[in-house]
Motif scaffolding. Structure first.
Motif, mmCIF file in Angstrom:
data_model
loop_
_atom_site.group_PDB
_atom_site.id
_atom_site.type_symbol
_atom_site.label_atom_id
_atom_site.label_comp_id
_atom_site.label_asym_id
_atom_site.label_seq_id
_atom_site.Cartn_x
_atom_site.Cartn_y
_atom_site.Cartn_z
ATOM 1 N N GLU A 1 42.293 79.115 -14.224
ATOM 2 C CA GLU A 1 41.868 80.370 -13.436
ATOM 3 C C GLU A 1 40.636 80.597 -13.013
ATOM 4 O O GLU A 1 40.685 81.226 -12.046
ATOM 5 C CB GLU A 1 42.429 81.373 -14.850
ATOM 6 N N ALA A 2 39.253 79.732 -13.095
ATOM 7 C CA ALA A 2 37.984 79.823 -12.612
ATOM 8 C C ALA A 2 38.619 79.224 -11.298
ATOM 9 O O ALA A 2 38.057 79.462 -10.258
ATOM 10 C CB ALA A 2 37.049 79.206 -13.307
ATOM 11 N N ALA A 3 39.187 77.650 -11.065
ATOM 12 C CA ALA A 3 39.759 77.606 -9.614
ATOM 13 C C ALA A 3 39.969 78.307 -8.568
ATOM 14 O O ALA A 3 40.078 78.249 -7.321
ATOM 15 C CB ALA A 3 40.535 76.188 -9.919
ATOM 16 N N PHE A 4 41.502 79.293 -9.849
ATOM 17 C CA PHE A 4 41.512 80.184 -8.809
ATOM 18 C C PHE A 4 40.800 80.753 -8.202
ATOM 19 O O PHE A 4 40.519 81.363 -6.546
ATOM 20 C CB PHE A 4 42.861 80.763 -9.481
ATOM 21 N N VAL B 1 43.388 71.497 -7.981
ATOM 22 C CA VAL B 1 43.677 71.621 -6.708
ATOM 23 C C VAL B 1 45.144 71.814 -7.148
ATOM 24 O O VAL B 1 46.260 72.909 -7.333
ATOM 25 C CB VAL B 1 43.670 71.625 -5.320
ATOM 26 N N GLY B 2 46.287 70.168 -7.622
ATOM 27 C CA GLY B 2 47.337 70.080 -7.934
ATOM 28 C C GLY B 2 47.954 70.861 -9.082
ATOM 29 O O GLY B 2 48.509 71.108 -9.562
ATOM 30 N N ALA B 3 46.853 71.092 -9.679
ATOM 31 C CA ALA B 3 47.336 71.566 -11.170
ATOM 32 C C ALA B 3 46.943 73.207 -11.119
ATOM 33 O O ALA B 3 47.692 74.065 -10.980
ATOM 34 C CB ALA B 3 45.552 71.493 -12.224
ATOM 35 N N VAL B 4 46.249 73.581 -9.953
ATOM 36 C CA VAL B 4 46.467 75.453 -9.303
ATOM 37 C C VAL B 4 46.943 75.071 -8.788
ATOM 38 O O VAL B 4 48.170 76.631 -9.001
ATOM 39 C CB VAL B 4 45.411 75.767 -8.532
ATOM 40 N N LEU B 5 47.650 74.979 -7.841
ATOM 41 C CA LEU B 5 49.438 74.898 -6.994
ATOM 42 C C LEU B 5 50.766 74.878 -7.937
ATOM 43 O O LEU B 5 51.007 75.827 -8.449
ATOM 44 C CB LEU B 5 49.391 74.008 -5.905
ATOM 45 N N ASP B 6 50.458 73.557 -9.100
ATOM 46 C CA ASP B 6 51.745 73.907 -9.938
ATOM 47 C C ASP B 6 51.722 74.920 -10.755
ATOM 48 O O ASP B 6 52.789 75.765 -10.930
ATOM 49 C CB ASP B 6 51.352 72.464 -11.446
ATOM 50 N N ALA B 7 50.620 75.875 -11.432
ATOM 51 C CA ALA B 7 50.305 77.235 -12.317
ATOM 52 C C ALA B 7 51.147 77.960 -11.172
ATOM 53 O O ALA B 7 51.759 79.098 -11.494
ATOM 54 C CB ALA B 7 48.985 78.122 -12.724
ATOM 55 N N TYR B 8 50.804 78.146 -10.446
ATOM 56 C CA TYR B 8 51.069 79.068 -8.787
ATOM 57 C C TYR B 8 52.777 78.606 -8.713
ATOM 58 O O TYR B 8 53.901 80.040 -8.644
ATOM 59 C CB TYR B 8 50.097 78.806 -7.717
ATOM 60 N N LEU C 1 46.282 73.786 6.024
ATOM 61 C CA LEU C 1 45.673 72.713 6.516
ATOM 62 C C LEU C 1 45.861 71.522 6.752
ATOM 63 O O LEU C 1 46.078 70.901 5.736
ATOM 64 C CB LEU C 1 44.289 73.237 5.448
ATOM 65 N N PRO C 2 45.485 70.763 7.440
ATOM 66 C CA PRO C 2 46.210 68.956 7.480
ATOM 67 C C PRO C 2 45.613 68.726 6.300
ATOM 68 O O PRO C 2 45.836 68.111 5.747
ATOM 69 C CB PRO C 2 45.304 69.065 9.492
ATOM 70 N N ALA C 3 44.113 68.695 5.971
ATOM 71 C CA ALA C 3 43.713 68.015 5.240
ATOM 72 C C ALA C 3 43.721 68.005 3.550
ATOM 73 O O ALA C 3 44.037 67.561 2.728
ATOM 74 C CB ALA C 3 41.690 68.369 4.812
ATOM 75 N N THR C 4 44.751 69.070 3.334
ATOM 76 C CA THR C 4 45.199 69.930 2.197
ATOM 77 C C THR C 4 47.270 69.839 2.106
ATOM 78 O O THR C 4 47.176 70.291 1.062
ATOM 79 C CB THR C 4 44.376 70.765 1.384
ATOM 80 N N HIS C 5 47.878 69.895 3.145
ATOM 81 C CA HIS C 5 48.863 70.594 3.605
ATOM 82 C C HIS C 5 50.205 69.665 2.187
ATOM 83 O O HIS C 5 50.343 70.077 1.953
ATOM 84 C CB HIS C 5 49.605 70.368 4.600
ATOM 85 N N ARG C 6 49.639 68.258 2.371
ATOM 86 C CA ARG C 6 49.771 66.632 1.616
ATOM 87 C C ARG C 6 49.860 67.606 0.113
ATOM 88 O O ARG C 6 50.597 67.377 -1.104
ATOM 89 C CB ARG C 6 49.187 65.947 1.629
ATOM 90 N N LEU C 7 48.447 68.361 -0.017
ATOM 91 C CA LEU C 7 48.259 68.708 -1.771
ATOM 92 C C LEU C 7 49.696 69.539 -1.784
ATOM 93 O O LEU C 7 49.818 69.865 -3.143
ATOM 94 C CB LEU C 7 47.431 69.267 -2.414
ATOM 95 N N TYR C 8 49.424 70.294 -1.379
ATOM 96 C CA TYR C 8 50.632 71.050 -1.015
ATOM 97 C C TYR C 8 52.080 71.179 -1.412
ATOM 98 O O TYR C 8 53.155 71.736 -2.164
ATOM 99 C CB TYR C 8 50.608 72.696 -0.083
ATOM 100 N N ALA C 9 52.737 70.244 -0.288
ATOM 101 C CA ALA C 9 53.751 69.647 -0.421
ATOM 102 C C ALA C 9 54.262 69.032 -1.877
ATOM 103 O O ALA C 9 54.818 68.655 -2.331
ATOM 104 C CB ALA C 9 54.137 68.784 0.767
ATOM 105 N N ASP C 10 53.417 68.601 -2.539
ATOM 106 C CA ASP C 10 53.224 67.265 -3.302
ATOM 107 C C ASP C 10 53.675 68.540 -4.617
ATOM 108 O O ASP C 10 54.389 68.145 -5.538
ATOM 109 C CB ASP C 10 52.362 66.657 -3.780
ATOM 110 N N ALA C 11 53.006 69.404 -4.668
ATOM 111 C CA ALA C 11 53.343 70.626 -5.440
ATOM 112 C C ALA C 11 54.527 71.513 -5.704
ATOM 113 O O ALA C 11 54.368 71.657 -6.456
ATOM 114 C CB ALA C 11 52.108 71.531 -5.701
#
Length: 219
Positions: A21-24, A62-69, A114-124
């Motif tokens: 929650e804090a990371a969000f 970030v992966g955990a944040v996106l999983d929660a989202y 963002l190019p630097a983080t799109h992979r993280l989003y796609a993985d989640a």
């Protein structure tokens, strides 16, 4: 007295939830690159070492944040409501989420493009694929009950509209006219005038520098 295994598990879950929650909040306020694990730990009320213990670096967090989202966005359950009432609930829940979770919406939007983080989003997104597909099937069933000729297309178009509203709310903040957008959606789907306004967060003009639409002020 030493804690039981169940108490230890509960403590771990509480700490992990507080960190996510804090990371969000911190990612939403400062962006991915400017956010620090030290600030996230401070906001969560835990030692920084605990953040690193549970999450192996910023990418893992970030992966955990996106999983929660994704879990939150696809975890909708209904009872025996009519198709029209389920559609009203989907619209309202989407708009309320857009209003009350603007920092989270901004960071997920930023991570997705963002190019630097799109992979993280796609993985989640891939990890949450079962939930995404189940939510899509539920929406198609809803439109099928309403007599739609192409329920799959109706589901795609509703998601496109709602995602567009969420993006605009993330960009323009509390000046974006969610109440007017809701009335437009109700009219488009023949749902009638909403009985009550959405319970939106009070507008804070100092927080938002941009005006989205001046012709449609919030109720």
């Amino acid at each position: 007295m030493s804690r039981s295994a169940e108490q230890n598990r509960d403590a771990r879950e509480r700490s992990q939830t507080a960190i996510i929650e804090a990371a969000f909040a911190v990612f939403g306020e400062k962006g991915y690159h400017e956010a620090s694990l030290a600030e996230i730990a401070r906001r969560a009320g835990v030692a920084q070492g605990l953040v690193s213990y549970y999450f192996d670096g910023k990418e893992h967090l970030v992966g955990a944040v996106l999983d929660a989202y994704f879990a939150k966005m696809t975890g909708v359950a209904f009872g025996d409501e009519s198709a029209d009432d389920r559609l009203r609930l989907i619209i309202d829940m989407s708009l309320i989420t857009a209003d009350q979770a603007m920092p989270q919406q901004r960071i997920t939007l930023g991570l997705s493009i963002l190019p630097a983080t799109h992979r993280l989003y796609a993985d989640a997104e891939q990890r949450g694929l079962d939930g995404v597909l189940a939510a899509g099937a539920m929406m198609q069933d809803l439109f099928r009950e309403r007599g739609a000729a192409d329920p799959a297309l109706e589901e795609i178009m509703l998601r496109s509209v709602l995602e567009g509203v969420i993006v605009k709310r993330a960009v323009y903040g509390q000046t974006y006219p969610l109440q007017a957008a809701r009335r437009w959606l109700h009219d488009m789907y023949g749902l009638g005038e909403p009985a009550h306004p959405l319970p939106l967060v009070a507008s804070d003009a100092a927080e938002v520098a941009l005006r989205a639409v001046d012709a449609y002020p919030e109720d």
